[in-house]
Design an enzyme around this catalytic site. Structure first.
Site, PDB file in Angstrom:
ATOM      1  N   ASP A  85      -4.700  -9.549 -28.920  1.00 34.77           N
ATOM      2  CA  ASP A  85      -3.480 -10.322 -29.144  1.00 34.77           C
ATOM      3  C   ASP A  85      -2.245  -9.617 -28.594  1.00 34.77           C
ATOM      4  OD1 ASP A  85      -1.125 -11.503 -30.648  1.00 34.77           O
ATOM      5  OD2 ASP A  85      -2.764 -12.756 -31.394  1.00 34.77           O
ATOM      6  N   SER A 134       0.195 -14.634 -27.516  1.00 38.73           N
ATOM      7  CA  SER A 134      -0.760 -15.174 -28.476  1.00 38.73           C
ATOM      8  C   SER A 134      -0.871 -16.699 -28.287  1.00 38.73           C
ATOM      9  CB  SER A 134      -0.338 -14.787 -29.899  1.00 38.73           C
ATOM     10  OG  SER A 134      -1.378 -15.023 -30.811  1.00 38.73           O
TER      11      SER A 134
END
Length: 381
Positions: free
Chosen positions: A214, A53
């Site tokens: 993500d 991320s």
């Protein structure tokens, strides 16, 4: 200026930077404290760098300047301390609500049409920023000069449901396990955009005809890429803030949509790391009980060092809530996010310099408080 070379006799140490949106500014503060304790020309003390991320973006930046720790941290700090929301996602009223309106209109079109990915926010500015500030060709140079063994960026495949670690290395080979795999590739901006695409907030990214989001989603074993890439020690900078203590059964109000959304993000970004660390600790204890003759050649103890924030980011985000663009505040208000609401959403999305500078300062103070232990773990003394 002569750059110091990496000591090949030291154990292979991996750096693992977890996800957390704007909270990743904290990681820069910790790294700054570490860099200030090292000689000016010293390389990064990490042979393997892993990121997920927002931590993936920090990881890629560090890998670009692995030959000089001070330069790597200064480059990161210069960006984070001057951040604004408009550098990450479009935040003016027309762009925010126009983007949402387009998503709604698109939902009424035929399913046979290849629609663009739907999302709450448009993060196109982030792609432009990454292309501007990152020279990813330097990663290959640092690999060739032995300042780095591998860089790994984790993303989640919406197509297969697997957690995929895209890694760049001259020595390591791909791996395949249940619900997770490692793919050798040359890291580019699309991998970083995919890894940082917070579910529902930012759009998914197409890589090799698969859509990725993500990296914290489906990441059942955050430590896995580091171990597969040969790490003997793992240095982890997380963003898991200290929990607020409530009396048993204490629940003054039912959780609203914003609280549930914040709870989901907290779970995605922090819970799997805790369980994976517990699993690794059990494996280490088991290996410690085995006689040397019974130990399998592929099994080895992995030491870890974890540093997490000492302060609650939700409370800090509330202090800088008014710095957020007006259109974003209106948007978040529609799902119940207010200045003092019990939701962590603001702490993830508040990409404003006063907030990120505050988080960097907390990271620096936490790093200085733990500096002797950090240096001992990294064998810098």
């Amino acid at each position: 200026m002569k750059i110091k070379q990496v000591d090949p006799e030291k154990p292979k140490i991996a750096l693992l930077l977890t996800g957390g949106g704007a909270r990743a500014a904290y990681q820069v503060g910790v790294l700054k404290a570490l860099a200030h304790s090292m000689p000016r020309t010293a390389p990064l003390p990490f042979r393997v760098i892993n990121g997920t991320s927002a931590g993936a973006i920090n990881s890629a930046a560090l890998a670009c300047y692995a030959s000089c720790a001070h330069l790597a941290v200064r480059k990161l700090e210069s960006v984070w301390k001057n951040f604004s929301t408009s550098m990450v996602y479009k935040s003016d009223f027309l762009s925010v609500f126009g983007h949402i309106a387009r998503n709604i209109l698109t939902s009424f079109q035929s399913e046979h049409i290849n629609h663009p990915p739907a999302s709450l926010l448009n993060n196109r500015p982030l792609r432009g920023l990454l292309n501007e500030i990152l020279d990813l060709h330097r990663i290959e140079r640092n690999l060739h000069r032995n300042y780095l063994d591998a860089l790994s960026i984790t993303a989640s495949s919406y197509t297969t449901g697997d957690s995929v670690a895209f890694f760049q290395s001259n020595t390591q080979t791909p791996w395949q396990r249940a619900k997770r795999e490692g793919q050798a590739t040359r890291i580019n901006v699309e991998h970083l955009m995919a890894s940082s695409a917070i579910p529902m907030v930012f759009p998914s990214v197409n890589i090799y005809n698969h859509y990725f989001g993500d990296g914290s989603i489906h990441q059942l074993s955050p430590l896995s890429p580091s171990i597969h890439l040969g790490a003997e020690k793992i240095f982890i900078i997380g963003v898991d803030q200290p929990k607020e203590l409530h009396p048993p059964g204490y629940s003054p109000h039912y959780p609203g949509l914003s609280a549930v959304a914040g709870h989901l993000l907290d779970s995605v970004f922090t819970d799997t790391m805790q369980s994976d660390l517990e699993r690794l600790e059990r494996v280490n204890r088991t290996l410690g009980l085995l006689p040397a003759r019974d130990k399998h050649q592929e099994l080895k103890q992995i030491d870890t060092f974890v540093i997490n924030p000492s302060q609650n980011f939700n409370a800090i985000a509330a202090q800088y809530y008014d710095d957020m663009p007006w259109a974003i505040k209106v948007l978040l208000r529609t799902i119940g996010v207010k200045k003092h609401s019990q939701s962590s959403l603001t702490s993830y999305l508040l990409f404003e310099k006063r907030y990120t500078q505050h988080l960097m300062q907390i990271g620096y103070e936490d790093g200085m408080a733990q500096l002797p232990k950090m240096r001992e773990f990294l064998e810098l003394d």
